[in-house]
Design a protein around this motif. Structure first.
Motif, PDB file in Angstrom:
ATOM      1  N   GLU A  37      -9.346   2.987   1.757  1.00 17.17           N
ATOM      2  CA  GLU A  37      -8.737   3.988   0.882  1.00 17.17           C
ATOM      3  C   GLU A  37      -9.730   5.081   0.533  1.00 17.17           C
ATOM      4  O   GLU A  37     -10.933   4.844   0.433  1.00 17.17           O
ATOM      5  CB  GLU A  37      -8.199   3.325  -0.392  1.00 17.17           C
ATOM      6  CG  GLU A  37      -7.054   2.356  -0.129  1.00 17.17           C
ATOM      7  CD  GLU A  37      -6.422   1.838  -1.405  1.00 17.17           C
ATOM      8  OE1 GLU A  37      -7.028   1.979  -2.481  1.00 17.17           O
ATOM      9  OE2 GLU A  37      -5.309   1.287  -1.318  1.00 17.17           O
ATOM     10  N   SER A  83      -4.783   6.381   2.813  1.00 13.37           N
ATOM     11  CA  SER A  83      -5.128   5.001   3.167  1.00 13.37           C
ATOM     12  C   SER A  83      -5.144   4.816   4.678  1.00 13.37           C
ATOM     13  O   SER A  83      -4.349   5.442   5.393  1.00 13.37           O
ATOM     14  CB  SER A  83      -4.117   4.013   2.551  1.00 13.37           C
ATOM     15  OG  SER A  83      -4.074   4.128   1.156  1.00 13.37           O
ATOM     16  N   ALA A 108       0.827  -1.209   0.000  1.00 11.77           N
ATOM     17  CA  ALA A 108       0.000   0.000   0.000  1.00 11.77           C
ATOM     18  C   ALA A 108       0.861   1.258   0.000  1.00 11.77           C
ATOM     19  O   ALA A 108       0.536   2.245  -0.672  1.00 11.77           O
ATOM     20  CB  ALA A 108      -0.930  -0.007   1.209  1.00 11.77           C
ATOM     21  N   ARG A 115       0.810   4.076  -2.857  1.00 12.05           N
ATOM     22  CA  ARG A 115       0.478   5.443  -2.478  1.00 12.05           C
ATOM     23  C   ARG A 115       1.581   6.402  -2.897  1.00 12.05           C
ATOM     24  O   ARG A 115       1.316   7.511  -3.373  1.00 12.05           O
ATOM     25  CB  ARG A 115       0.241   5.510  -0.965  1.00 12.05           C
ATOM     26  CG  ARG A 115      -0.198   6.872  -0.432  1.00 12.05           C
ATOM     27  CD  ARG A 115      -1.503   7.320  -1.043  1.00 12.05           C
ATOM     28  NE  ARG A 115      -2.592   6.388  -0.796  1.00 12.05           N
ATOM     29  CZ  ARG A 115      -3.703   6.340  -1.509  1.00 12.05           C
ATOM     30  NH1 ARG A 115      -3.857   7.153  -2.538  1.00 12.05           N
ATOM     31  NH2 ARG A 115      -4.662   5.472  -1.235  1.00 12.05           N
TER      32      ARG A 115
END
Length: 256
Positions: free
Chosen positions: A254, A140, A28, A32
């Motif tokens: 998210e 997130s 993640a 991101r």
């Protein structure tokens, strides 16, 4: 998911407890950073304690703010960050989830970690809303909490059948008065908390599906058993059928 550990190796047996979350978190963060076109993200770890996740995230190059109510935990965090050589990227702030937005800048973080916090929060929905309030318009939320079904299974396998039944029917998923956790959750409950706070539930994973149940002697005495169990954990984590028996549940929310 890959069985590689990113900033820190995940080979020791203790790492079985965090391997799944770390894999989801690392991926993640990479996504991101690419989406934001910035190699360094601002990460908030609420209830981050001594830095089990904060320090590895900082070792990836990101800036991490840890909010925790315990001065002793924050002192240990400072020492741990110094040993890892990331003091300049880790900041400790005393506070809790209830007053989170009073001690940090709202809307200032690309990712918020909320691990092992909701079990002890008087109002879990408020806790998630505060965590979301710390996110930038695109961000997130990594949410980790104890699973109800894992407690039921663990008590039953230990021969405490009345306690297992109690955990199954108790509104908070507790197995009795001596239970150290105030509450546990189902995957649906955690997902609902995330979506009601305005995020999309991008993924749900079961954590420690087998690691807490397999006798240590089986892992420690059989060549290759640790790696095999690790790969089993990573594979099972993504299967919804195993979420109901996981010791912990992880939801990645998210926005944007």
């Amino acid at each position: 998911m890959s069985p590689q550990g990113g900033a820190e190796p995940i080979r020791p047996r203790a790492s079985l407890r965090t391997a799944v979350v770390w894999e989801v978190l690392r991926d993640a963060l990479e996504r991101r950073a690419k989406a934001a076109d910035r190699p360094v993200l601002d990460v908030l770890d609420t209830g981050g304690g001594t830095g089990n996740f904060a320090v590895p995230v900082a070792r990836l190059g990101h800036r991490v703010t840890v909010v925790d109510p315990s001065p002793d935990a924050l002192f240990a965090l400072e020492r741990r960050a110094a040993e890892a050589g990331v003091t300049d990227r880790v900041t400790g702030v005393q506070g809790d989830t209830h007053g989170l937005l009073d001690v940090i800048a709202p809307g200032g973080y690309d990712m918020v970690l909320c691990h092992g916090v909701l079990e002890y929060t008087d109002d879990p929905a408020e806790g998630v809303r505060n965590a979301v309030g710390a996110l930038r318009p695109v961000g997130s939320l990594s949410l980790l909490a104890a699973g109800r079904g894992g407690a039921v299974l663990a008590r039953a396998l230990a021969g405490h059948f009345a306690e297992a039944r109690h955990a199954l029917t108790d509104p908070d998923g507790r197995w009795g008065a001596a239970d150290s956790l105030p509450r546990r959750f189902t995957a649906d409950e955690l997902t609902r908390l995330v979506t009601e706070a305005g995020l999309r539930a991008a993924s749900v994973h079961g954590v420690r599906v087998f690691a807490d149940l397999v006798p240590g002697v089986l892992v420690d005495t059989q060549p290759g058993a640790l790696d095999a169990l690790l790969r089993l954990e990573l594979a099972a984590a993504e299967e919804p059928g195993f979420h109901s028996v996981a010791t912990q549940l992880h939801v990645l929310g998210e926005r944007g």
